[in-house]
Design an enzyme around this catalytic site. Structure first.
Site, mmCIF file in Angstrom:
data_model
loop_
_atom_site.group_PDB
_atom_site.id
_atom_site.type_symbol
_atom_site.label_atom_id
_atom_site.label_comp_id
_atom_site.label_asym_id
_atom_site.label_seq_id
_atom_site.Cartn_x
_atom_site.Cartn_y
_atom_site.Cartn_z
ATOM 1 N N ASP A 1 0.820 -1.201 0.000
ATOM 2 C CA ASP A 1 0.000 0.000 0.000
ATOM 3 C C ASP A 1 0.869 1.272 0.000
ATOM 4 O OD1 ASP A 1 -2.580 0.970 -0.094
ATOM 5 O OD2 ASP A 1 -2.761 1.205 2.078
ATOM 6 N N HIS A 2 0.512 2.224 -0.840
ATOM 7 C CA HIS A 2 1.123 3.569 -0.847
ATOM 8 C C HIS A 2 2.646 3.589 -0.789
ATOM 9 C CE1 HIS A 2 -2.478 6.011 -0.630
ATOM 10 N NE2 HIS A 2 -2.977 5.156 0.241
ATOM 11 N N HIS B 1 -7.471 9.646 4.782
ATOM 12 C CA HIS B 1 -6.872 8.620 5.646
ATOM 13 C C HIS B 1 -7.028 9.038 7.105
ATOM 14 C CE1 HIS B 1 -4.211 7.624 1.998
ATOM 15 N NE2 HIS B 1 -5.063 6.635 2.146
ATOM 16 N N GLY B 2 -7.041 8.056 7.990
ATOM 17 C CA GLY B 2 -7.115 8.361 9.415
ATOM 18 C C GLY B 2 -8.546 8.592 9.852
ATOM 19 N N HIS C 1 -9.940 4.774 -1.234
ATOM 20 C CA HIS C 1 -9.023 4.871 -0.082
ATOM 21 C C HIS C 1 -9.736 5.537 1.090
ATOM 22 C CE1 HIS C 1 -4.975 3.718 -1.589
ATOM 23 N NE2 HIS C 1 -5.656 3.722 -2.717
ATOM 24 N N GLY C 2 -9.181 5.360 2.296
ATOM 25 C CA GLY C 2 -9.731 6.036 3.475
ATOM 26 C C GLY C 2 -11.128 5.552 3.831
ATOM 27 N N VAL D 1 -9.433 -0.406 4.181
ATOM 28 C CA VAL D 1 -9.696 -0.157 5.601
ATOM 29 C C VAL D 1 -8.390 -0.354 6.362
ATOM 30 C CG1 VAL D 1 -10.954 -0.907 7.650
ATOM 31 C CG2 VAL D 1 -12.083 -0.947 5.412
ATOM 32 N N THR E 1 -7.327 2.344 9.316
ATOM 33 C CA THR E 1 -7.410 2.960 10.647
ATOM 34 C C THR E 1 -8.224 2.106 11.623
ATOM 35 O OG1 THR E 1 -7.241 5.123 9.604
ATOM 36 C CG2 THR E 1 -8.102 5.077 11.840
HETATM 37 ZN ZN LIG Z 1 -4.820 4.864 1.055
#
Ligand SMILES: [Zn+2]
Length: 291
Positions: free
Chosen positions: A82-83, A181-182, A215-216, A238, A240
């Protein structure tokens, strides 16, 4: 044998209008829990590791754990990096058994994003059936080492998205549409559903070819998540939620059992709570029974 790359799994999901849960894991307990939950619900699965846990555990160890779990599971499972903003590390992970690689050059200029993304595509397609995810526009918040302030986040331009997909040859595509994100700072994050619909029509309107990624996913309400899936999102990330579950359950178990020194019991408590969260997401995304 259930080792697969993400593309085929996600083409099926897109055409049948459900999404595959892509869950970020940082250790063996989480990976085992995620796989068990997906097996119990007969759901296809994407296990993800971002760059920090991949470096900490090493890509070789994560690849070996994945292979062992996936080979024994009667469902298709993909291991996704990821990322990753480092082309060379993308290659190391591709060589270590990851079946899907995300090169995230979304903070670069458009032409440089294309150049780096294409370099990873060429490498991954050259060594086998490894699929590649690219991103255009930026998702705000913090994911591992990638930090984007809310006022810096840029939504994905639909025409550029089409050019990006065509020129890079990516297998799956993450357009920035306002997710973060988060933990979301606002109760009602502003998502651009129309933009996602337009991007899906431009890229996949004539013929389904490049599945889209959300995302997020953690902080989105159930009806919002479902709407994103109905508009073409077929990989739903998923992260966080699993981080919070791991920390919160560990903390509460140890607080409640201060005299006990049995790590296996902490692990078991974490595993059960992670499994509950995974099952929630799988049911919500509609992938139960689709393996
Ligand atoms: Zn992401």
């Amino acid at each position: 044998m259930a080792i697969v790359n993400a593309k085929e799994m996600l083409l099926k999901a897109t055409s049948e209008k459900y999404a595959v849960g892509a869950f970020n894991c940082t250790n063996l307990i989480q990976m085992g829990a995620v796989v068990e939950a997906a097996v119990e619900l007969k759901a296809p699965l994407i296990v993800q590791a971002s760059v920090a846990p991949s470096q900490f555990l090493t890509p070789q160890v994560i690849g070996a754990i994945y292979k062992t779990l996936a080979k024994a599971a009667p469902i298709p499972i993909c291991l996704h990096l990821d990322h990753c903003s480092d082309v060379e590390f993308c290659k190391v992970c591709a060589d270590s058994g990851y079946t899907n690689i995300m090169i995230d050059a979304s903070k670069q200029e458009f032409s440089e994003n294309i150049r780096q993304t294409k370099a990873v595509v060429d490498y991954c397609h050259g060594i086998g059936t490894i699929s590649v995810e690219g991103e255009l526009g930026t998702v705000s918040g913090v994911e591992d080492q990638v930090r984007v302030a809310e006022d810096e986040a840029q939504l994905c331009d639909p025409e550029q998205a089409l050019a990006f997909v065509d020129q890079t040859g990516i297998d799956i595509f993450a357009p920035a549409i306002g997710t973060a994100h988060g933990v979301y700072k606002t109760k009602d994050p502003k998502l651009d559903f129309d933009r996602l619909e337009e991007i899906a029509a431009l890229i996949n309107g004539q013929q389904l070819r490049v599945p889209l990624v959300i995302h997020g996913g953690t902080g989105l309400k159930p009806d919002v998540a479902k709407r994103l899936v109905s508009l073409g999102g077929s990989k739903y990330n998923v992260s966080t939620d699993l981080k919070h579950t791991l920390i919160d359950t560990t903390y509460s178990y140890i607080s409640d059992h201060r005299e006990e020194y049995n790590p296996g019991k902490v692990d078991a408590a974490v595993k059960e709570d992670i499994k509950d969260r995974i099952k929630y997401w799988i049911e919500l995304l509609g992938s139960a029974g689709k393996a």
